[in-house]
Structure formats: structure tokens, C-alpha cells
Enzyme design. Structure first.
Site, PDB file in Angstrom:
ATOM      1  N   LYS A 188       0.791  -1.288   0.065  1.00  0.00           N
ATOM      2  CA  LYS A 188       0.013   0.191   0.025  1.00  0.00           C
ATOM      3  C   LYS A 188       0.866   1.278  -0.064  1.00  0.00           C
ATOM      4  CE  LYS A 188      -1.494   1.939   3.875  1.00  0.00           C
ATOM      5  NZ  LYS A 188      -2.072   2.244   4.844  1.00  0.00           N
TER       6      LYS A 188
ATOM      7  N   SER B  10       4.150  11.369  12.829  1.00  0.00           N
ATOM      8  CA  SER B  10       3.943  10.712  11.755  1.00  0.00           C
ATOM      9  C   SER B  10       4.897  10.713  10.471  1.00  0.00           C
ATOM     10  CB  SER B  10       2.533  10.502  11.148  1.00  0.00           C
ATOM     11  OG  SER B  10       2.357  10.088   9.875  1.00  0.00           O
ATOM     12  N   SER B  11       5.558   9.692   9.982  1.00  0.00           N
ATOM     13  CA  SER B  11       6.709  10.048   9.029  1.00  0.00           C
ATOM     14  C   SER B  11       5.841  10.088   7.738  1.00  0.00           C
ATOM     15  CB  SER B  11       7.278   8.369   8.852  1.00  0.00           C
ATOM     16  OG  SER B  11       6.676   7.701   8.164  1.00  0.00           O
ATOM     17  N   GLN B  12       4.715  10.256   7.565  1.00  0.00           N
ATOM     18  CA  GLN B  12       3.911  10.630   6.263  1.00  0.00           C
ATOM     19  C   GLN B  12       4.054  12.201   6.255  1.00  0.00           C
ATOM     20  OE1 GLN B  12       0.133   9.008   5.945  1.00  0.00           O
ATOM     21  NE2 GLN B  12       0.780   6.912   6.144  1.00  0.00           N
TER      22      GLN B  12
ATOM     23  N   SER C  72       9.255   5.971  12.438  1.00  0.00           N
ATOM     24  CA  SER C  72       9.009   5.076  11.145  1.00  0.00           C
ATOM     25  C   SER C  72       9.992   5.717  10.196  1.00  0.00           C
ATOM     26  CB  SER C  72       7.753   5.505  10.722  1.00  0.00           C
ATOM     27  OG  SER C  72       6.591   5.112  11.752  1.00  0.00           O
TER      28      SER C  72
ATOM     29  N   ASP D 229       3.122  -0.562  12.308  1.00  0.00           N
ATOM     30  CA  ASP D 229       2.059  -1.434  11.754  1.00  0.00           C
ATOM     31  C   ASP D 229       2.254  -2.993  11.968  1.00  0.00           C
ATOM     32  OD1 ASP D 229       0.604   0.585  10.811  1.00  0.00           O
ATOM     33  OD2 ASP D 229       1.343   0.485   8.454  1.00  0.00           O
TER      34      ASP D 229
ATOM     35  N   LYS E  85      -3.536   6.573  14.504  1.00  0.00           N
ATOM     36  CA  LYS E  85      -3.690   5.677  13.202  1.00  0.00           C
ATOM     37  C   LYS E  85      -5.010   5.620  13.062  1.00  0.00           C
ATOM     38  CE  LYS E  85       0.624   4.265  12.275  1.00  0.00           C
ATOM     39  NZ  LYS E  85       1.182   4.346  11.128  1.00  0.00           N
TER      40      LYS E  85
ATOM     41  N   ARG F 144      -4.850   2.502  18.525  1.00  0.00           N
ATOM     42  CA  ARG F 144      -4.403   1.206  18.494  1.00  0.00           C
ATOM     43  C   ARG F 144      -4.096   0.442  19.663  1.00  0.00           C
ATOM     44  NH1 ARG F 144      -1.901   0.861  12.236  1.00  0.00           N
ATOM     45  NH2 ARG F 144      -3.938   0.649  11.162  1.00  0.00           N
TER      46      ARG F 144
ATOM     47  N   LYS G 139      -9.616  -2.032   3.232  1.00  0.00           N
ATOM     48  CA  LYS G 139      -8.547  -0.655   3.006  1.00  0.00           C
ATOM     49  C   LYS G 139      -7.332  -1.200   2.322  1.00  0.00           C
ATOM     50  CE  LYS G 139      -6.420   2.368   6.337  1.00  0.00           C
ATOM     51  NZ  LYS G 139      -6.797   3.886   5.487  1.00  0.00           N
TER      52      LYS G 139
END
Length: 435
Positions: free
Chosen positions: A23, A170-172, A198, A315, A342, A346, A413
Site C-alpha cells: 500500500k 507521523s513519518s507521512q 518510522s 504497523d 492511526k 490502536r 482498506k
């Protein structure tokens, strides 16, 4: 798929599996291909809800693409520039962080009038760290409803320059800045504040950018990045997407718990995905691992407890938590604060649902401790519309006790064929196979 799914007890695990494309890679290369020159053919594309949101967004942004019948090969025609849309449009991105964050950064480059929105949970996931960084570079972004959260109204204006970003959430956010920076007018200098989470996903982003002709300078141990501006992405013409290692963890864990053995095809020891480290952790826990050229074989052995820092594999860490109920001693997973931002919180979700099946669980702000279970209890597991909760708790059917998953379709997803694949390796005695 029905609103609930009961998985019956599995006798043993044995088989071979082909895992769909990653993904994280799929959505990144779709975007990079759209920004590149000419035609790019992407093979082994994941076709799941998160990918569909990206594809629909690209179509609205003027990108033409073709999918083959199996929807695993995508031919995409790039525009060799950032997106600029004359009319005001709205892009609905579900709960796809791998679409929301990079699109926000890319759409900030040109003059636009674009609203980015998504599902209820997306509107609860903070995005202000990325917004603040883009604003430092001149971006005009406003919050439509609640400050710090989507939906967002983007008018463009990002020019690059010196940018500070918080790396601890978040690394995003950093990945999104990196992907936008080469198309900015100015050179971009990114300075990371706080501990970077991450990090393998940052390496993944940089690796993919290099495949599309862009180099990134990494300085001071990932605290400082430098990217030249006013560049163009160059299509590699063809790109094969690695199988998703996050998705592979459930099948590897199944073999570790109830093997038999599992062979997972399409995975190499030198994978660019950070979750390759999950396999190293399995070995540390005593599981038998054998590598072949393009596959890995996992066999049951002893399953020991472990204390492990999972900052860089959040993850895959969820699967390690599930292994805790089957191991000889407790599993202690630390440095996972970003679990809380997330698809759901979680840490809360895993703790709550593990207790239902009889586990002792201790949690803190950024850690979870899971203890072995002697007597498993059948439970109805709330999946919180989180694909990874559903896939993780499928493994409880390996305990000798059935498990019921609520809203199992949430796996769409990232892994629509998950249950089909899971059933294919499950062997049953004196009961019928799940339907």
C-alpha cells in the site's frame, strides 16, 4: 461480506501465499507517476480502498490512467508538473492517510481551490504538523471545520525554503514534504524536530523518489534534509511494486503460532520496506526462518517473549502484540505513541480487545505489554473500522477457540482478499471450513 465473521478453530497452518503489492509503495508511485513525464506502467499494484481513493483523486485532478482486468497493472500518464485545477473541487479521501498527506503537500505547490476531506476518523486524525510546515514555505491552507484537523481548503503558494517539521507523530508528514519539495520554486531545507518515527518509511520515500530521478541529501542522521527546487520527476517507464510486508506479517505469525510452515512469495531479503525487520524479530523470538531468492519460509518453533522498540515498524508491531498471547513469556512493545493517531487509537483498541479473549494487558502512553493466555475466551471483537485490528485478531482462531470479528469488511482498506488468503492456509479437523 457480512457484518460479522466467526472464524472457527484451526488445526494447523500450511501453504504458500502470494501477497498483493505494498500500500505504501502503491500510493506513492501512483502520485510520482502522475507528476512525471509521459507514461509509467506500474505492476503488482494493490487495488484496495486506499488506492481507489488516490486513483479517484488523480482522475479529478486531470490524470488519465488505465487498469488491466485484474486491476494489478496500471498505466498512468503523467503531466510532468504539479497539479493546477481551474475550478474549485472537493477530493474525498476516506481514511487514507497515504493519500491525504502527500496530496495536501503536492496541491499546495500551484494555485488551486481544492478541499480535502474524508471519513469521520480522518477528521479526527491531526494534520496540523504538516499544515504548519507547508505554511512556513508560503502555502495558503485553512481548516474548514476544526483547527488542526481535516477538512482543509488549499489555495497553493508553497515555494520551499527553510522548513521545520515535527518528526515524532507521523513519518507521512515528512514524506509528503520530501515529495513536494523538488517541484517548489526554491530549494528546500527540512529540519526535523523531536525523534523521527518510522524512519524506514522515509527511506522508502527517498528510494522511490530516486527511481523517479530525484535525489535527496540526508544530513545529521536524518535531522536535516536538502532538496533542490524547480526540478522535474522523470518516469522510470516501468516499476514493479514489492509485495506488502505489513500484510505478510499475519501469515508469518500464523506459521509461528500453528505451523506447519508458510512460504510467502514475492518478498526479498533486501526489501525496501521497513517491515522486513518483523522477520528479524520473529527470529529473535525463536521462530525458524529460511530465505529463498524471491520468497521466505516460516516454520513453527518455540515462541519466546521479547522486549522490542517498534518506533520504526508501528504497523508490524501490532502483529507482535498478538504473538504475545501465544508466547512463553510476555511481549513488551515500546515507543509506539503513533499507534494513537492511526486508523483508531490502536493502543486502546488492542488492549480492550485482547482483554476480551482473556489476556492480561498493561498499557501506557507509548507502550503495550501483552502476557501469554492459558485459557482463551470466545469473544466478539470490535475492529474499530481498522483493517489491522481485523487481520490481527483473525490469528486468535489459532488458539483452539473461535473468534468473531465485527465489520470484517474493513480489511478492504488494504487487503480485500485477506480472508480468502487466510482460509487457503488453514487446515481443519472434524469441522467445516469457514465460508
Amino acid at each position: 461480506m457480512q457484518d460479522s465473521l466467526t472464524l472457527k478453530p484451526v488445526d494447523y497452518i500450511q501453504g504458500k501465499i502470494n501477497i498483493p503489492g505494498s500500500k505504501s509503495i502503491s500510493n506513492r508511485v501512483l502520485l510520482l507517476s502522475a507528476l512525471s513525464n509521459g507514461k509509467t506502467i506500474l505492476k503488482n499494484l494493490l487495488y484496495s480502498d486506499d488506492i481507489k481513493y488516490m486513483l479517484k483523486a488523480l482522475l479529478k485532478l486531470g490524470i488519465f490512467y488505465k487498469l488491466d482486468k485484474k486491476k494489478s497493472k496500471c498505466t498512468i500518464y503523467g503531466i510532468s508538473d504539479a497539479f493546477s485545477v481551474k475550478n474549485k473541487i472537493k477530493l474525498f479521501l476516506g481514511n487514507a492517510g497515504t493519500a491525504m498527506r502527500p496530496l495536501l503537500a503536492i496541491l499546495s505547490l500551484k494555485k488551486n481551490k481544492i478541499i480535502l476531506t474524508g471519513e469521520k476518523r480522518m477528521k479526527e486524525r491531526p494534520i496540523h504538523h504538516l499544515v504548519d510546515s507547508l505554511r512556513q514555505g508560503g502555502a495558503n491552507i485553512t481548516y474548514k471545520n476544526k483547527k488542526k484537523f481535516p477538512p482543509l481548503y488549499i489555495k497553493g503558494g508553497f515555494k520551499g525554503g527553510k522548513i521545520f517539521i515535527d518528526g515524532s507523530i507521523s513519518s507521512q508528514f515528512l514524506s509528503s514534504l520530501l515529495m513536494a519539495a523538488p517541484l517548489a520554486e526554491l530549494d528546500t531545507e527540512i529540519i526535523v524536530k523531536n525523534q523521527l518515527v518510522s524512519k524506514p518509511y522515509i527511506n522508502l520515500t527517498i528510494n522511490l523518489m530516486e527511481k523517479f530521478g530525484i535525489s535527496v541529501s540526508i544530513l545529521n542522521d536524518y535531522k536535516h534534509f536538502y532538496i533542490k527546487g524547480n526540478q522535474k520527476y522523470i518516469s522510470p517507464k516501468k516499476y514493479y511494486i514489492e509485495s506488502d510486508l505489513s500484510s505478510a506479517t499475519y501469515f508469518l505469525a500464523a506459521a509461528a503460532i500453528k505451523g506447519g510452515s508458510i512460504q510467502i512469495n514475492g518478498i526479498q531479503k533486501k526489501s525496501i520496506q521497513g517491515d522486513i525487520n518483523f522477520i528479524k524479530i520473529l527470529k529473535q523470538m525463536g521462530v525458524s526462518i529460511q530465505w529463498k531468492k524471491n520468497s521466505v519460509i516460516c516454520k513453527k518453533n518455540k515462541l519466546l517473549g521479547i522486549t522490542v522498540d517498534c518506533n520504526h515498524i508501528p504497523d508490524a508491531a501490532m502483529t507482535i502484540a498478538i504473538l504475545g498471547v501465544f508466547s512463553k513469556k510476555k511481549v513488551y512493545i515500546k515507543n509506539i505513541y503513533n499507534w494513537r493517531v492511526k486508523e483508531t487509537d490502536r493502543i486502546y483498541a488492542m488492549s480492550t480487545e485482547l482483554k476480551k479473549i482473556g489476556a492480561r494487558v498493561i498499557t501506557g502512553k507509548d507502550y503495550i505489554k501483552v502476557y501469554p493466555v492459558k485459557n482463551f475466551i470466545h469473544a466478539k471483537i470490535n475492529t474499530y473500522n481498522d483493517h489491522r485490528i481485523a487481520m490481527c485478531f483473525s490469528l486468535i482462531s489459532l488458539s483452539g477457540t473461535s473468534v468473531t470479528l465485527l465489520n470484517p469488511k474493513c480489511v478492504n482498506k488494504t487487503f480485500p482478499s485477506f480472508f480468502k488468503n487466510f482460509y487457503s492456509i488453514c487446515h481443519y479437523s472434524n469441522i467445516n471450513k469457514n465460508i
